[in-house]
Enzyme design. Structure first.
Site, mmCIF file in Angstrom:
data_model
loop_
_atom_site.group_PDB
_atom_site.id
_atom_site.type_symbol
_atom_site.label_atom_id
_atom_site.label_comp_id
_atom_site.label_asym_id
_atom_site.label_seq_id
_atom_site.Cartn_x
_atom_site.Cartn_y
_atom_site.Cartn_z
ATOM 1 N N GLU A 1 -18.301 18.126 2.104
ATOM 2 C CA GLU A 1 -17.393 18.880 1.249
ATOM 3 C C GLU A 1 -17.819 18.813 -0.219
ATOM 4 O OE1 GLU A 1 -13.308 18.786 3.902
ATOM 5 O OE2 GLU A 1 -13.606 17.205 2.418
ATOM 6 N N ASP B 1 -6.453 2.412 7.849
ATOM 7 C CA ASP B 1 -7.871 2.067 7.821
ATOM 8 C C ASP B 1 -8.141 0.573 7.935
ATOM 9 O OD1 ASP B 1 -8.477 4.735 7.489
ATOM 10 O OD2 ASP B 1 -8.496 4.622 5.311
ATOM 11 N N GLY C 1 0.820 -1.207 0.000
ATOM 12 C CA GLY C 1 0.000 0.000 0.000
ATOM 13 C C GLY C 1 0.849 1.250 0.000
ATOM 14 N N GLY D 1 -0.250 5.657 5.180
ATOM 15 C CA GLY D 1 0.428 4.772 6.112
ATOM 16 C C GLY D 1 1.630 4.093 5.506
#
Length: 440
Positions: A176, A305, A12, A16
Site C-alpha cells: 500500500e 497482536d 491498550g 482490541g
C-alpha cells in the site's frame, strides 16, 4: 455491607482494548483503560498520513471522546511497565519514572506490536517503521523533504539517488505504501517542481518471500504485483536486505543508493509475555486458552497482536478484525462472570476477508474462495475502512478527502512540520535561522 464493585483494567486503547471497553458498557464494574497516548489510532490508514492523503487528526480519535458516554469507564494516560499476577495489579510509570500500582479483579492486555528488525537493530536508525502517528508524520516529512532537496540540488546526477525510495517488506503495508508513493509522484507532485520531474522517482519494493501479499492467494498476489509494476514500482522478490545505512541498502550484493528507506517488514509483540512470565510462542506472543485467558490465571486475558491462538490448526493473523472480535469476546465473558451468567462458548474468529489497496482505484479482496481485484474491491475497501473509523465526523471528513483527492489529485496535508525546529527535548526562544541563497 455494600458489595465491592469489580475492577476491570484494560491495557491498550487500540482495536482490541477499545472493543473490550465498549463490551463492558453495561457491566456493573469499574472499567479503567490505560494507554500511553491519548488517542485511538486507525492503523490501517497510517500509510495515507505518511503519503499526505490524510492528516493525523483524520485517523486518530481521543479515547476520552470515544468513551465519553460510558459512565463506568475511566481513561488513564500512562505506560504500563509490569504486571504482578499474585497481587493482581499492574504497574504504571508516572512522570517521575516511578512505578505506581493499580489493582484489578480482571485484566485485559491489548498492547499490540512494535517494529521488528529481525535482530538487526542497527537498521532502525536508517529505516523507520510505521506503527504510530509520529512515525507517519516523520516519514511524510522525509518523503517531502527529499523532493525539496532534489529541487535545490545543483548536480542533476544526484537527483536519481535523492529520488529513490526503498521499502523493505511486501506485505499489505509495503504494497500500500509503494502504491501510494507512486500515485503521489505521478499525480499530486507532477507539475509543482521546475528543476526535477517527480515522476522519475524510483520506488523499489524488496522482500525475501517469493510473492507480494504472501497471505493472499496466488492470483491476487500476481494481480497486485502487476499493478505495482504498472505504476512504475520495481518489485524485487526472493532477495533479502543485507545492509541498511545512511547511503542506502544492499540487496543480494547490490547497493541501491537511497536517502529514503522505509521498513514495512516485521513486527514484534509487546513485552506482555515477560510481564506475565508465562509461555509464549517463538515470536514472543502469549499463548492463551480458547477463552482468551492465560493458562493458570483465569482473570487475565490477552487479545490482539500480543496473543497466540490457533484455530483449525493455524495461528490467527495479526489483523484488526481478530483484535476487535477478541476484545468483544473478553469483555462479554467478564460481564457474564460478574453478573453470574454462564460463560460463552470458546472464542472462534469469523474471517470476513482480507483487502489491500494498490494505488488509485485498485484493490484486491479475498474472502473465503472469493478472490477479486480491480475497482469494485477498491470501493468495498473504502466502505469498510470508513465504517470502522471510530467517530462519525471522521467518516465524513475522510470520505470528503478521498473524493477530493480522487477527482483532483490534491492531498490532505503536505506540510513539512518541525523541519526548522529545535532538537527534540530542547526549548528555545530563538527564531529558526533560514539561509536564503541568491543567484545572480
Amino acid at each position: 455491607m455494600r458489595e465491592r464493585i469489580p475492577r476491570v483494567v484494560i491495557v491498550g486503547g487500540g482495536f482490541g482494548g477499545l472493543a473490550a471497553a465498549k463490551a463492558l458498557k453495561h457491566a456493573p464494574a469499574h472499567v479503567t483503560l490505560i494507554d500511553r497516548t491519548n488517542h485511538h489510532l486507525f492503523q490501517p490508514l497510517l500509510y495515507q498520513v505518511a503519503t499526505s492523503v490524510l492528516t493525523p487528526g483524520q485517523i486518530g480519535s481521543p479515547i476520552r471522546g470515544i468513551l465519553r458516554k460510558q459512565k463506568n469507564a475511566t481513561v488513564l494516560l500512562g505506560e504500563v511497565v509490569g504486571v504482578d499476577k499474585e497481587r493482581r495489579c499492574v504497574f504504571i510509570s508516572d512522570a517521575d519514572r516511578e512505578e505506581v500500582p493499580l489493582d484489578y479483579d480482571y485484566l485485559i492486555l491489548a498492547t499490540g506490536v512494535t517494529h521488528s528488525y529481525f535482530g538487526h537493530t542497527e537498521f532502525e536508525k536508517h529505516a523507520p517503521g510505521l506503527k504510530s502517528l509520529p512515525d507517519a508524520v516523520a516519514i511524510r516529512n522525509k518523503i517531502l523533504q527529499t523532493f525539496e532537496q532534489a529541487e535545490a540540488e545543483e548536480d542533476p546526477a544526484r537527483h536519481r539517488d535523492l529520488l529513490t525510495f526503498v521499502l523493505v517488506g511486501a506485505g499489505p503495508t509495503g504494497v500500500e505504501m509503494a502504491g501510494a508513493i507512486a500515485t503521489l509522484v505521478h499525480s499530486t507532485l507532477r507539475s509543482e517542481f521546475r528543476r526535477i520531474n517527480p515522476a522519475t522517482a524510483r520506488i523499489v519494493l524488496v522482500d525475501m518471500g517469493p510473492r507480494v501479499l504472501g497471505t493472499f492467494g496466488e492470483e491476487l498476489s500476481q494481480a497486485a504485483k502487476k499493478r505495482l509494476e504498472d505504476l512504475g514500482v520495481e518489485v524485487r522478490l526472493g532477495k533479502g536486505v543485507e545492509q541498511i545505512d545512511a547511503e542506502g541498502v544492499i540487496v543480494a550484493g547490490e547497493r541501491i543508493p537511497s536517502k529514503s528507506v522505509i521498513w514495512t517488514a516485521g513486527v514484534a509483540p509487546s513485552p506482555a509475555g515477560k510481564w506475565l512470565n508465562v509461555e509464549t510462542d517463538r515470536a514472543g506472543r502469549v499463548r492463551i486458552q480458547k477463552d482468551l485467558s492465560v493458562p493458570g490465571f483465569p482473570a487475565i486475558f490477552v487479545v490482539g497482536d500480543t496473543a497466540s491462538l490457533d484455530q483449525d490448526g493455524k495461528p490467527l493473523p495479526g489483523v484488526a478484525q481478530v483484535a476487535m472480535q477478541q476484545g468483544r469476546y473478553a469483555g462479554n465473558l467478564i460481564h457474564n462472570r460478574i453478573v453470574g451468567k454462564s460463560a460463552p462458548p470458546p472464542f472462534r474468529y469469523f474471517d470476513k476477508g482480507n483487502m489491500a489497496v494498490v494505488g488509485k482505484g485498485f484493490a484486491v479482496l479475498q474472502s473465503g474462495k472469493v478472490q477479486v481485484s480491480g475497482f469494485a474491491p477498491w470501493l468495498a475497501w473504502a466502505a469498510v475502512h470508513l465504517q470502522f473509523l471510530a467517530q462519525s465526523n471522521l467518516r465524513v471528513s475522510v470520505f470528503m478527502q478521498w473524493a477530493w483527492t480522487y477527482a483532483t489529485g490534491q492531498r490532505g496535508s503536505r506540510l513539512i512540520v518541525n523541519h526548522y525546529g529545535p532538537e527534540p527535548g530542547k526549548i528555545t526562544s530563538e527564531p529558526p535561522q533560514i539561509a536564503v541563497v541568491s543567484r545572480k
